[in-house]
Write an enzyme that holds these catalytic residues in place. Sequence first.
Site, mmCIF file in Angstrom:
data_model
loop_
_atom_site.group_PDB
_atom_site.id
_atom_site.type_symbol
_atom_site.label_atom_id
_atom_site.label_comp_id
_atom_site.label_asym_id
_atom_site.label_seq_id
_atom_site.Cartn_x
_atom_site.Cartn_y
_atom_site.Cartn_z
ATOM 1 N N ASP A 21 35.275 52.288 -16.343
ATOM 2 C CA ASP A 21 36.187 51.188 -16.659
ATOM 3 C C ASP A 21 35.635 50.388 -17.825
ATOM 4 O O ASP A 21 34.589 50.739 -18.404
ATOM 5 C CB ASP A 21 36.464 50.313 -15.428
ATOM 6 C CG ASP A 21 35.223 49.594 -14.904
ATOM 7 O OD1 ASP A 21 34.205 49.529 -15.629
ATOM 8 O OD2 ASP A 21 35.272 49.082 -13.767
ATOM 9 N N ASP A 70 38.126 46.950 -6.463
ATOM 10 C CA ASP A 70 37.108 46.482 -7.395
ATOM 11 C C ASP A 70 37.395 45.034 -7.781
ATOM 12 O O ASP A 70 38.560 44.607 -7.787
ATOM 13 C CB ASP A 70 37.086 47.350 -8.653
ATOM 14 C CG ASP A 70 36.582 48.760 -8.385
ATOM 15 O OD1 ASP A 70 35.864 48.959 -7.385
ATOM 16 O OD2 ASP A 70 36.916 49.669 -9.179
ATOM 17 N N TYR A 89 49.517 52.637 -7.423
ATOM 18 C CA TYR A 89 48.831 51.827 -8.422
ATOM 19 C C TYR A 89 49.576 51.867 -9.750
ATOM 20 O O TYR A 89 50.215 52.871 -10.083
ATOM 21 C CB TYR A 89 47.415 52.353 -8.682
ATOM 22 C CG TYR A 89 46.480 52.301 -7.514
ATOM 23 C CD1 TYR A 89 45.678 51.181 -7.285
ATOM 24 C CD2 TYR A 89 46.361 53.383 -6.631
ATOM 25 C CE1 TYR A 89 44.792 51.137 -6.218
ATOM 26 C CE2 TYR A 89 45.486 53.340 -5.554
ATOM 27 C CZ TYR A 89 44.708 52.214 -5.354
ATOM 28 O OH TYR A 89 43.840 52.177 -4.288
ATOM 29 N N ARG A 116 39.753 55.196 -11.464
ATOM 30 C CA ARG A 116 38.758 55.217 -12.556
ATOM 31 C C ARG A 116 38.378 56.652 -12.912
ATOM 32 O O ARG A 116 38.235 56.997 -14.090
ATOM 33 C CB ARG A 116 37.513 54.428 -12.152
ATOM 34 C CG ARG A 116 37.678 52.923 -12.265
ATOM 35 C CD ARG A 116 36.387 52.200 -11.952
ATOM 36 N NE ARG A 116 36.027 52.261 -10.550
ATOM 37 C CZ ARG A 116 34.801 52.520 -10.082
ATOM 38 N NH1 ARG A 116 33.823 52.784 -10.919
ATOM 39 N NH2 ARG A 116 34.573 52.529 -8.798
#
Length: 298
Positions: free
Chosen positions: A83, A41, A69, A175
């Site tokens: 988000d 993203d 992550y 997300r």
Amino acid sequence: MSSIHGIINLNKPQGMTSFRVVARVRKLSGERKVGHSGTLDPETTGVLPILLGRATRLARFLVESPKVYRARIEFGRATTTYDASGTTTGRGDPSSLTLEQIESAINSFCGPIEQIPPMYSAIKHRGRPLYHLARAGIEVPRQPRMVTIYRLDLLDWQSPILSIEVECSKGTYIRSLAHDLGQLLGCGAHLEGLVRLQTGIFHIDKSISLTELEDVFEHGYWETFVHPLDSVLSHLAAIVVDAAGEDAVVHGRPLALADGQDAAHGEQRRAYSSDGRFLALLRFNSQNGSWRPEKVFV
């Protein structure tokens, strides 16, 4: 500049789409064939392996590799996009959440899980990306997808912000993980920040920023930062072929090899020339005992 064949371990900057990053590297390198191994993203930073030349044919090996992550999740607010950029869809009070409750919640997401992707995603519905529908105010049912969370570590909890590190399979939406944690704990949540630390063999500690990459191309020492094609195939066994075998591989002909007859049907191996050049990716056919060149890189 001659053609470039290899992989750059790029640290994507915040605020750029993966498409724009690829376009920038294409301009810097002069290489026509440039791609990446998995979209990030725009607001996400971190490891975005850039594939150049013949390396674009190896994208699936990176796409299918595990990812790591580091995420910051804010509790108390759920959004349309899952988000911080989205419109608020619900609010709750996270002040009563305890560390024990949060640990129990994140542990429930470890292992194989079904995950519903967000509406704001590139997954297609009847040929259209979901985010196109979402921007038009249209929400459609999404089928759950099986993903695997290999590891989920709690790094810090300072209400309302939770910091975690996640190792997961391809197709996992962090997300969605943030949103689902908020739903489970009853106060809503959204992803506040995300960094991809690792994709397969590529780690953020050994990545190069886009600004640094611009500099190395300008000064002509970019080769230092281009990983060889076969670096992403190190998990596969290797086969060395003689001159006749090299000729067969280069021309796409199957070849019988004394080495490798114990392989399983469909098994893949790397093929090298006798002087150590990476030639191709071979696949074994147990029915006739031959190795077929599946992807040739010379």
